[in-house]
Write an enzyme that holds these catalytic residues in place. Sequence first.
Site, mmCIF file in Angstrom:
data_model
loop_
_atom_site.group_PDB
_atom_site.id
_atom_site.type_symbol
_atom_site.label_atom_id
_atom_site.label_comp_id
_atom_site.label_asym_id
_atom_site.label_seq_id
_atom_site.Cartn_x
_atom_site.Cartn_y
_atom_site.Cartn_z
ATOM 1 N N LYS A 179 0.841 -1.200 0.000
ATOM 2 C CA LYS A 179 0.000 0.000 0.000
ATOM 3 C C LYS A 179 0.874 1.247 0.000
ATOM 4 O O LYS A 179 2.049 1.195 0.364
ATOM 5 C CB LYS A 179 -0.866 0.031 1.271
ATOM 6 C CG LYS A 179 -2.015 -0.963 1.297
ATOM 7 C CD LYS A 179 -2.812 -0.813 2.582
ATOM 8 C CE LYS A 179 -3.905 -1.856 2.699
ATOM 9 N NZ LYS A 179 -4.973 -1.729 1.689
ATOM 10 N N ARG A 198 -10.069 -11.853 1.949
ATOM 11 C CA ARG A 198 -10.856 -12.975 1.430
ATOM 12 C C ARG A 198 -10.069 -14.284 1.513
ATOM 13 O O ARG A 198 -10.645 -15.367 1.598
ATOM 14 C CB ARG A 198 -11.320 -12.658 -0.001
ATOM 15 C CG ARG A 198 -10.229 -12.470 -1.010
ATOM 16 C CD ARG A 198 -10.674 -11.669 -2.231
ATOM 17 N NE ARG A 198 -10.728 -10.229 -1.977
ATOM 18 C CZ ARG A 198 -11.106 -9.319 -2.877
ATOM 19 N NH1 ARG A 198 -11.476 -9.683 -4.084
ATOM 20 N NH2 ARG A 198 -11.117 -8.039 -2.572
HETATM 21 N N1 BES Z 1 -8.132 -3.952 4.458
HETATM 22 C C1 BES Z 1 -8.325 -3.503 3.140
HETATM 23 C C2 BES Z 1 -9.658 -2.773 2.924
HETATM 24 C C3 BES Z 1 -9.848 -1.488 3.683
HETATM 25 C C4 BES Z 1 -9.595 -0.266 3.081
HETATM 26 C C5 BES Z 1 -10.327 -1.500 4.970
HETATM 27 C C6 BES Z 1 -9.805 0.905 3.773
HETATM 28 C C7 BES Z 1 -10.528 -0.333 5.676
HETATM 29 C C8 BES Z 1 -10.276 0.874 5.073
HETATM 30 C C9 BES Z 1 -8.283 -4.693 2.184
HETATM 31 O O1 BES Z 1 -7.472 -5.737 2.567
HETATM 32 C C10 BES Z 1 -7.764 -4.203 0.883
HETATM 33 O O2 BES Z 1 -6.637 -3.809 0.833
HETATM 34 N N2 BES Z 1 -8.623 -4.222 -0.126
HETATM 35 C C11 BES Z 1 -8.261 -3.763 -1.406
HETATM 36 C C12 BES Z 1 -8.785 -4.770 -2.403
HETATM 37 C C13 BES Z 1 -8.231 -4.608 -3.780
HETATM 38 C C14 BES Z 1 -6.766 -4.933 -3.812
HETATM 39 C C15 BES Z 1 -8.994 -5.529 -4.702
HETATM 40 C C16 BES Z 1 -8.911 -2.401 -1.615
HETATM 41 O O3 BES Z 1 -10.013 -2.171 -1.118
HETATM 42 O O4 BES Z 1 -8.285 -1.554 -2.255
HETATM 43 MN MN MN Z 2 -5.475 -5.512 1.917
#
Ligand code: BES
Ligand code: MN
Length: 500
Positions: A280, A354
Amino acid sequence: MQFSVKSNTSPKSRIQGLVLGCYDDFKLSEMGRQVDSQSAGRLAKLLKRDDFSGKAGQTLILHNLEGTNLDRCIILGLGKRDELDADRLITAATAIANTAKSLPIKKLVISLDDVIVCDRDDTWLATKLTEAFNDAAYQYLAMKGKQTKSEPITLASVELLTEADRSKAVKQGVKLGGALSIGKTATKDLSNAPGNLCTPTYLADQSKALAKQYDSLTTTVLDEKQMQKLGMGAFLSVSKGSDEPGKMIIIQYRGAAASVKPHVLVGKGITFDTGGISLKGGAGMWEMIYDMCGAASVFGTLKTIAEIGPKMNVVGVLACAENMPSARASKPGDIVTTLSGQTVEILNTDAEGRLVLCDALTYIEKFNPATVVDVATLTGAVIVALGSQASAVFSNDDEVARNLIAAGEQTRDRAWQLPIWESYQPQINSAFADMQNIGGKEAGSITAACFLARFAKKYRWAHMDIAGTSFKWAGTKKGATGRPVALLTEYLLQQAGRPA
Ligand code: BES
Ligand code: MN
Ligand code: ZN
């Protein structure tokens, strides 16, 4: 916060703070009239000044009202008479709780005279008052240094005054509100704990300690070796990049015969989500300490249920891992075999939730669940869709979805359904494996839910995406909300057969 319920006699001894509800017609309640006559009509006169309009949530503090035994008479606006609904009551309750906690008083007395919620009963009213005071008083102080003097909240007890015929319902509400507050506080404490403290091992230890506290709870923990043996290749593909070992934590609540099918709650417990090799960006990455809010809300709900003791069985599963980049971490393009036997192409290591959840969803088949609800901070996309008002619900069973949404309406811990139509499924088909862990830029929350649905075919199941509702990231108000503990508790109690 200590709560008590007393009958509605005008208190004789000195009172630090008495709260009187007041609608925008300024008509005094029975208790208000008593105070007014003690003060030779001053109360009614002061109310009519422009300082107070009676809007829901407005407060007016009258100091040393002459002729009365009140240090403070606090007028709480309730809005239009006959229109005090659930939302306005919550606005008013939150306002008085926040006002009271900043006052240098130990005890607050609240008259429920005239406080009638048009679309809810007195049990609900008292539950929400109790929750509001506990929410307002909540502070996460565990990480403050020894030298830091915390701003003390002196308010320690709240007394509700009510007529005899309402007192039974009010007492019930105070009890439920107290149980909810205990669970919500536990959820907030775990959620707010930083990633260097709150590891999967820490969550396992806390879960074992929880089971020591309640006879009705037992905790078992699967370590990585056991998960390897079972074949949880998806879960382990996330935890293997971290030095912190992953844990699958099972907390069982026994309130009915072993033959009664349990309701199962599964929580995403990523104790920190860096994104892994699909790292990230740095801005706001700290928020990913909250990526275990799903697990924390399952923990808190089990604690609340253990406090209440309903005749039912509940299993909570916390799927806990840290998502880190390292030489041992999964890479984009890796293909893993899940506990279900289905294979997954990991195209983005940041779609890790997931991966830990799918193996948990297969694992819990062994409990022969009545229903399954998984709770996860799964996607950023859900924040775009629903903001921080509603959690998203996805389900393979419309009745389960309806029940969850109804529980959210009742508690005002609201949720809204999004579809998981079969026609979305091709977005996660993979050329090389049975599926891939991302579904492209359209409908990100839905394709995440569709992924989980492939592992939840054997029971009635719903998924809740709580990325927008479980914590606040803004400035000084940042912190865990304790959602959706109230929703889940309401849902479970309804399933246990408590009338709505
Ligand atoms: N933990 C994150 C989602 C999230 C984002 C939770 C902001 C709380 C606040 C999750 O693991 C994630 O990174 N999801 C990605 C999915 C994508 C790579 C398909 C996302 O939402 O960008
Ligand atoms: Mn994630
Ligand atoms: Zn995550």
